[in-house]
Design a protein around this motif. Sequence first.
Motif, PDB file in Angstrom:
ATOM      1  N   LEU A   1       4.373  37.283  30.424  1.00  9.27           N
ATOM      2  CA  LEU A   1       4.677  38.426  31.513  1.00  9.27           C
ATOM      3  C   LEU A   1       5.832  39.279  31.043  1.00  9.27           C
ATOM      4  CD1 LEU A   1       4.516  36.632  34.907  1.00  9.27           C
ATOM      5  CD2 LEU A   1       2.547  37.961  34.068  1.00  9.27           C
ATOM      6  N   TYR A   2       5.806  40.328  30.797  1.00 15.79           N
ATOM      7  CA  TYR A   2       6.963  41.279  30.398  1.00 15.79           C
ATOM      8  C   TYR A   2       7.341  42.494  31.288  1.00 15.79           C
ATOM      9  CZ  TYR A   2       4.179  45.378  29.295  1.00 15.79           C
ATOM     10  OH  TYR A   2       3.247  46.772  29.033  1.00 15.79           O
ATOM     11  N   VAL A   3       8.427  42.928  31.270  1.00 15.83           N
ATOM     12  CA  VAL A   3       9.025  43.924  32.076  1.00 15.83           C
ATOM     13  C   VAL A   3       9.348  45.178  31.534  1.00 15.83           C
ATOM     14  CG1 VAL A   3      10.636  44.330  33.908  1.00 15.83           C
ATOM     15  CG2 VAL A   3       9.799  42.127  33.661  1.00 15.83           C
ATOM     16  N   PRO A   4       8.648  46.200  31.762  1.00 17.82           N
ATOM     17  CA  PRO A   4       8.835  47.677  31.299  1.00 17.82           C
ATOM     18  C   PRO A   4      10.064  47.949  31.918  1.00 17.82           C
ATOM     19  CG  PRO A   4       6.627  47.491  31.633  1.00 17.82           C
ATOM     20  CD  PRO A   4       7.194  46.482  32.396  1.00 17.82           C
ATOM     21  N   SER A   5      10.866  48.653  31.109  1.00 13.93           N
ATOM     22  CA  SER A   5      12.192  49.369  31.764  1.00 13.93           C
ATOM     23  C   SER A   5      12.015  50.192  32.841  1.00 13.93           C
ATOM     24  CB  SER A   5      13.094  49.794  30.634  1.00 13.93           C
ATOM     25  OG  SER A   5      12.494  50.931  29.942  1.00 13.93           O
ATOM     26  N   GLY A   6      12.743  50.288  33.948  1.00 15.42           N
ATOM     27  CA  GLY A   6      12.525  51.323  34.809  1.00 15.42           C
ATOM     28  C   GLY A   6      11.643  51.146  35.839  1.00 15.42           C
ATOM     29  N   GLU A   7      10.939  49.775  35.962  1.00 17.14           N
ATOM     30  CA  GLU A   7       9.732  49.412  36.931  1.00 17.14           C
ATOM     31  C   GLU A   7      10.371  48.535  37.732  1.00 17.14           C
ATOM     32  OE1 GLU A   7       5.759  49.115  35.330  1.00 17.14           O
ATOM     33  OE2 GLU A   7       5.841  50.841  34.145  1.00 17.14           O
ATOM     34  N   GLU A   8      11.099  48.802  38.868  1.00 16.16           N
ATOM     35  CA  GLU A   8      11.627  47.959  39.743  1.00 16.16           C
ATOM     36  C   GLU A   8      11.251  48.237  41.021  1.00 16.16           C
ATOM     37  OE1 GLU A   8      14.537  49.573  38.005  1.00 16.16           O
ATOM     38  OE2 GLU A   8      14.545  48.637  36.048  1.00 16.16           O
ATOM     39  N   LYS A   9      11.372  47.474  42.016  1.00 16.96           N
ATOM     40  CA  LYS A   9      11.223  47.516  43.330  1.00 16.96           C
ATOM     41  C   LYS A   9      11.646  46.680  44.280  1.00 16.96           C
ATOM     42  CE  LYS A   9       7.400  48.726  46.799  1.00 16.96           C
ATOM     43  NZ  LYS A   9       6.051  49.191  46.925  1.00 16.96           N
ATOM     44  N   LEU A  10      12.485  47.099  45.048  1.00 17.33           N
ATOM     45  CA  LEU A  10      13.068  46.035  46.205  1.00 17.33           C
ATOM     46  C   LEU A  10      13.428  46.625  47.354  1.00 17.33           C
ATOM     47  CD1 LEU A  10      15.006  42.753  45.434  1.00 17.33           C
ATOM     48  CD2 LEU A  10      16.137  44.644  46.893  1.00 17.33           C
ATOM     49  N   THR A  11      13.219  46.288  48.608  1.00 16.78           N
ATOM     50  CA  THR A  11      13.617  46.888  49.666  1.00 16.78           C
ATOM     51  C   THR A  11      14.436  45.739  50.635  1.00 16.78           C
ATOM     52  OG1 THR A  11      11.516  46.397  50.742  1.00 16.78           O
ATOM     53  CG2 THR A  11      11.682  48.382  49.651  1.00 16.78           C
ATOM     54  N   GLY A  12      15.378  46.318  51.533  1.00 14.70           N
ATOM     55  CA  GLY A  12      16.019  45.478  52.292  1.00 14.70           C
ATOM     56  C   GLY A  12      17.470  45.790  52.318  1.00 14.70           C
ATOM     57  N   GLY A  51      -5.466  43.199  27.877  1.00 14.95           N
ATOM     58  CA  GLY A  51      -5.064  41.667  27.886  1.00 14.95           C
ATOM     59  C   GLY A  51      -3.696  41.594  28.053  1.00 14.95           C
ATOM     60  N   ASP A  52      -2.554  42.382  28.021  1.00 12.41           N
ATOM     61  CA  ASP A  52      -1.205  41.981  28.433  1.00 12.41           C
ATOM     62  C   ASP A  52      -0.981  42.189  29.960  1.00 12.41           C
ATOM     63  OD1 ASP A  52      -0.522  41.605  25.885  1.00 12.41           O
ATOM     64  OD2 ASP A  52       0.000  43.938  25.684  1.00 12.41           O
ATOM     65  N   PHE A  53       0.039  41.582  30.212  1.00  9.76           N
ATOM     66  CA  PHE A  53       0.281  41.571  31.956  1.00  9.76           C
ATOM     67  C   PHE A  53       1.710  41.909  32.048  1.00  9.76           C
ATOM     68  CE2 PHE A  53      -3.218  38.905  31.746  1.00  9.76           C
ATOM     69  CZ  PHE A  53      -3.709  39.051  33.010  1.00  9.76           C
ATOM     70  N   LYS A  54       2.055  42.901  33.033  1.00 13.13           N
ATOM     71  CA  LYS A  54       3.490  43.362  33.083  1.00 13.13           C
ATOM     72  C   LYS A  54       4.110  42.951  34.497  1.00 13.13           C
ATOM     73  CE  LYS A  54       2.406  48.234  34.353  1.00 13.13           C
ATOM     74  NZ  LYS A  54       2.717  49.246  33.990  1.00 13.13           N
ATOM     75  N   LEU A  55       5.199  42.753  34.622  1.00 13.18           N
ATOM     76  CA  LEU A  55       5.929  42.134  35.885  1.00 13.18           C
ATOM     77  C   LEU A  55       6.519  43.306  36.373  1.00 13.18           C
ATOM     78  CD1 LEU A  55       5.750  39.232  36.634  1.00 13.18           C
ATOM     79  CD2 LEU A  55       8.245  38.917  35.637  1.00 13.18           C
ATOM     80  N   LYS A  56       6.218  43.725  37.730  1.00 15.22           N
ATOM     81  CA  LYS A  56       6.860  44.813  38.380  1.00 15.22           C
ATOM     82  C   LYS A  56       7.069  44.369  39.908  1.00 15.22           C
ATOM     83  CE  LYS A  56       4.968  48.715  38.317  1.00 15.22           C
ATOM     84  NZ  LYS A  56       3.666  49.779  38.811  1.00 15.22           N
ATOM     85  N   PRO A  57       8.510  43.872  40.090  1.00 15.21           N
ATOM     86  CA  PRO A  57       9.126  42.983  40.970  1.00 15.21           C
ATOM     87  C   PRO A  57       8.564  43.884  42.422  1.00 15.21           C
ATOM     88  CG  PRO A  57      10.575  43.274  39.342  1.00 15.21           C
ATOM     89  CD  PRO A  57       9.741  44.093  38.843  1.00 15.21           C
ATOM     90  N   THR A  58       8.058  43.214  43.389  1.00 12.73           N
ATOM     91  CA  THR A  58       7.688  43.736  44.737  1.00 12.73           C
ATOM     92  C   THR A  58       8.339  42.497  45.633  1.00 12.73           C
ATOM     93  OG1 THR A  58       5.726  44.944  44.266  1.00 12.73           O
ATOM     94  CG2 THR A  58       6.248  44.144  46.678  1.00 12.73           C
ATOM     95  N   ILE A  59       9.751  42.889  46.032  1.00 13.68           N
ATOM     96  CA  ILE A  59      10.622  41.892  46.768  1.00 13.68           C
ATOM     97  C   ILE A  59      11.253  42.346  47.943  1.00 13.68           C
ATOM     98  CG2 ILE A  59      12.474  40.348  46.268  1.00 13.68           C
ATOM     99  CD1 ILE A  59      12.019  40.575  43.499  1.00 13.68           C
TER     100      ILE A  59
END
Length: 289
Positions: free
Chosen positions: A132-143, A171-179
Amino acid sequence: MKKYLIGLVSALLVVGVISGCGGGGSSESESGSLSLNLTDSVIDATNVESVYITIMGIQYHTSGGGWQTMDEFEGPRKIDLLDLQEGNTTALGQFTLPSGHYTQIRFELNASKKSTSGCYIEYNDGSSDQPLYVPSGEEKLTGSFDVPVNGDVNVTADFDIAKSIVAEGNGDFKLKPTIRLIVNNQAGKIKGILTDMVDGEVYRVYSYEDGSWADTEPSDFENSVNSANVKDEDGDLEGEFVLSFLAAGTYDLVVVTLDTTGAYNGTYKVFDIDAIVQSEEKTEVTLGL
């Protein structure tokens, strides 16, 4: 099963960097303590053994000082998110911070390069691990939370793995945090019983803030707060479920049916029950199919 996971994941991960900004912060002499924990929601994939993330560091952001590193974090920490379902948690540490109001934090993950990523999916059928990889700028967190002067706040980060993995199509997977960030003493839980279950069927319950459910809701239930599997341990077609770490408020519940692979099969029932959750309390409900 892997084809199913790839399709499922298209609404699934959002993790690479959990970031955020905002928050207050007083002078360094006015400080308090943050106890930070991590939990996870359930995932719709029976062919997945583990989903690992590796946290290298944690940062916080204040309106006047920009990003700051939590030097007391002891990393790197490799964590299997599937161990943190059904209300289970792991402690990330206790950190001294300037007192004030915080709206977001950032987890620095070892996931910038697919070839050496410390974040990956491990299958139970012998298939190769999926990085799993993380593209820059793709973040999400609330609270949000407040650090009191000379006091302690206990916060849990609810990492929703089912909304955080995204299939790229190649075939690739990316990580986009939903937290979600939840202040523990401001949250409660719903403990329920589901009756009149059909023999051989598998069920899951999703919680929604009162009035937020719509029949056009995507099949990944992306607008839900959290979810829990229904457990029928006695085989009497009556199962139990627990929805943990819910902010105080009113909730409706949606029961969905899963197929044998853990995939949503298109059948659901909405319970507009206005379940009231209070801080540090357990709300009990009974849902009849």
